[in-house]
Design a protein around this motif. Structure first.
Motif: not given
Length: 553
Positions: A46-68
């Motif tokens: 789980d940790v190996c598989r879901d860590l990418g999802k957690e980074y994706g969730l975090m960046l999905a919230a932050l990157l649009p802010v930076v781009f905007g």
């Protein structure tokens, strides 16, 4: 391998159909299953598989802010440049140039840097994707992996920034050319007239009036400063909120789980007397995602567990209580019915949760020892877990697994280490955003007020006095943006932490210490003043003849 002693054997099963329930029932009926661990609940997977999802969730919230934010800064800069050249645009219109020709000319201002920056950024992301992934997975077993770019995202990164810059430029030019040619040739606008009327009747000092006019008359520029400072403090706060929240879990959360130091899981049920505190435990799955939790039957007045209810009422022995961690995961409240399936036997049960226990680290349902035995159909007094504050002298052949608090602490520290590598990068982006935003906006302020600066020097104002009026304009915005960024960060991390319940099997309450707030403020103010320091000589280089030159033109 045969020379090893006390070897525990485990079996793996690969299902080729939807027959998990039937398989478990048959295995338990034939052999009596001691423990069954689904793949989705195996932390090694789980940790190996879901860590990418957690980074994706975090960046999905932050990157649009930076781009905007980046798009807004570029739009304001291009808009200011176009307005500074309104005399040239008025001259071209007077000579018969069409609006489309002028628009096409200024589109290159947006297109060239947009394409160059997009190509460079996309190329850098492709080049650095593999080492960044390796950095994230540095504590996992090293395996060779192939990085396959998401081509739709890369194409979007190439085109979207440039298109957004072009659109904002076209809008700015179209709005400007609609004005009267004589107004464009004169280089004046209704905005300039309104700026001169702000606080015209006020008796406050000229310096304060100048700062207020600079903030209120240029709303787009002020908006960029506010958003830049806000997002900068927001990004800087993320690292400290994560660190403080995890620290609270490691220091305070483990104590809430109990004062024991050792947990001994037995490979067989027992009813005999033994050292340590007896617990009957079994693993179950529930919810839409078949998430796991443990049911633990406790002795009355347990020595190593201090159960505090959310309502503040005393624990009634024999009732069912769920930890806050499990309640968050399954969406259960006090008084709700809760249905679950036994992992080993695949039998289904339904109980009523009497109250919620304050514990964010354990995903557990507590009840009495006899109630748990009755639920599982076992002899009264059965137990398969011993708790102790010191190491017990037990027959190793009877121990299925031994856990200590230090091991749990190490697991939590490992989890935060994985996340902090990305957090530090986000903090660096926040500081950079603060410096760039303040530098660009104050630079625009100086450029737009060159004639005013020159006139102030003619009137006898010293360079330091001019700098104080220009560079200190945005000081009042810093504390408000800092506070708003920290509060928003706490709210957003609460959403992110709720998603961690299913991955890390613990609920983290967002928190930030006073020391962290001070450090965030110091970082924010340091970045802010660093950008102002870079601009001090900008106003110094403005010559006194600028005001005369402007009038002559």
């Amino acid at each position: 391998f045969l020379k090893f002693q006390n070897v525990q054997s485990f079996y793996a099963v690969d299902f080729h159909g939807d027959n998990s329930i039937e398989f478990r029932k048959d295995i338990h009926k034939t052999y009596t299953t001691l423990r069954y661990l689904p793949r989705d609940a195996n932390n090694r997977i789980d940790v190996c598989r879901d860590l990418g999802k957690e980074y994706g969730l975090m960046l999905a919230a932050l990157l649009p802010v930076v781009f905007g934010m980046n798009t807004l800064i570029v739009a304001v800069v291009l808009g200011r440049k176009i307005r500074r050249e309104q005399r040239q645009i008025g001259t071209l219109l007077a000579f018969g140039y069409r609006t489309s020709e002028i628009t096409a000319h200024y589109m290159w201002y947006a297109m060239i840097p947009g394409m160059v920056g997009s190509v460079a950024g996309t190329a850098a992301s492709v080049l650095f994707s593999r080492p960044l992934i390796a950095l994230v997975a540095t504590d996992f077993e090293s395996v060779n992996f192939i990085v396959q770019p998401h081509w739709q995202s890369l194409i979007l990164c190439l085109l979207l920034p440039t298109l957004s810059y072009i659109v904002t430029t076209v809008i700015g030019v179209r709005r400007l050319v609609r004005k009267n040619i004589t107004v464009l040739l004169a280089g004046t606008s209704a905005e300039a007239k309104r700026r001169g009327k702000i606080l015209s009747a006020s008796k406050i000092s000229f310096r304060q009036k100048f700062k207020i006019r600079s903030l209120l008359s240029h709303k787009s520029r002020t908006a960029v400063v506010i958003l830049g400072l806000f997002f900068s403090s927001f990004l800087c706060s993320i690292g400290f909120v994560f660190a403080d929240s995890w620290k609270n879990i490691i220091t305070d959360g483990l104590d809430a789980a109990g004062t024991y130091e050792y947990r001994y899981y037995m490979n067989t049920l027992s009813t005999e007397a033994s050292d340590g505190e007896k617990v009957l435990t079994a693993s179950f799955e529930a919810g839409d995602k078949n998430s796991l939790f443990t049911l633990e039957g406790l002795v009355e007045d347990p020595e190593y567990l201090t159960l505090k209810t959310k309502s503040g009422d005393a624990v009634e022995y024999g009732e069912y209580y769920m930890t806050t961690n499990a309640a968050k995961l399954f969406g259960v409240k006090a008084g709700d019915s809760f249905t679950f399936i036994n992992l080993a036997t695949a039998d289904s049960y339904t109980i009523r949760i009497h109250d919620i226990i304050l514990d964010n680290t354990q995903c557990t349902v507590y009840t009495s020892l006899s109630e748990a035995a009755e639920l599982l159909g076992l002899p009264e007094g059965s137990y398969n877990l011993l708790l102790s504050d010191q190491e017990l002298d037990l027959d190793k052949s009877l121990i299925l697994e031994e856990r200590t608090k230090d091991e749990i602490k190490e697991q939590l520290e490992f989890g935060v280490e994985l996340l902090m590598s990305m957090i530090y990068l986000i903090v660096a982006v926040g500081v950079t955003l603060c410096v760039v935003t303040v530098y660009l906006t104050v630079n625009m302020l100086i450029e737009e007020n060159r004639a005013t600066i020159s006139m102030l020097k003619v009137l006898g104002y010293k360079t330091k006095e001019v700098n104080r009026m220009l560079l200190n304009t945005n000081h009042i915005l810093v504390p408000f943006c800092l506070a708003a960024g920290i509060i928003t960060c706490l709210g957003m991390t609460a959403v992110i932490f709720r998603s961690f319940v299913d991955v890390f099997n613990l609920y983290i309450e967002p928190s930030v210490s006073v020391l962290s707030v001070i450090i965030i403020g110091v970082i924010q103010v340091a970045g802010y003043y660093f950008s102002l320091t870079l601009l001090k000589r900008k106003a110094h280089r403005v010559d006194m003849v600028e005001s005369l030159k402007d009038n002559r033109e």
